[in-house]
Design a protein around this motif. Structure first.
Motif: not given
Length: 141
Positions: A53-54, A58-61, A65-67, A97-98
């Motif tokens: 999950t973490v 991290g991949t999502l956030l 932003s990195g994209a 996130l939900l």
């Protein structure tokens, strides 16, 4: 002569001091016997789920932003005069996130359910407050 000094205390403090020691029936129940190997196995499985999950968080956030950092053209796209990057990072991220939180809770509960079905870890039994059961001759301290 100076005026008499008054001691001021919070109402919660007065209630707590007046209550004194808590009676036995308010103590936490004594847990029943537990298979420590099964509990450790369940804990490790749930820890692996938490790490997944973490990593997904991290991949999502950082990925989003990195994209936008790697592809500045994405930051120039506008929707109703607002940059799409802002909309994604401030509004669209919350449903993601939900969904991630719900996925984690369901996976952790599924691991617990499977452990209970196998009989490895028993669900909580009737609480024992240190009182004698019927037929016992000794009192539990």
């Amino acid at each position: 002569m100076s005026p008499r000094r008054e001691k001021l205390t919070s109402p919660q403090t007065r209630i707590a001091l007046a209550r004194g020691n808590r009676p036995v029936q308010h103590l936490q129940p004594v847990p029943g016997p537990v298979d420590t190997l099964a509990a450790r196995t369940l804990f490790k499985a749930q820890r692996r789920a938490a790490i997944r999950t973490v990593v997904a968080l991290g991949t999502l956030l950082f990925g989003l932003s990195g994209a936008f950092a790697l592809f500045p053209a994405l930051g120039e796209l506008r929707w109703s005069g607002v940059p799409v990057s802002w909309v994604l990072l401030t509004v669209a991220i919350y449903p993601a996130l939900l969904a991630l939180a719900l996925w984690h809770v369901r996976s952790a509960e599924g691991l617990e359910r499977r452990a209970e079905e196998k009989g490895d870890v028993r669900p909580d039994e009737a609480p024992s407050y240190g009182a004698c059961e019927a037929g016992d001759t000794e009192a539990v301290p």
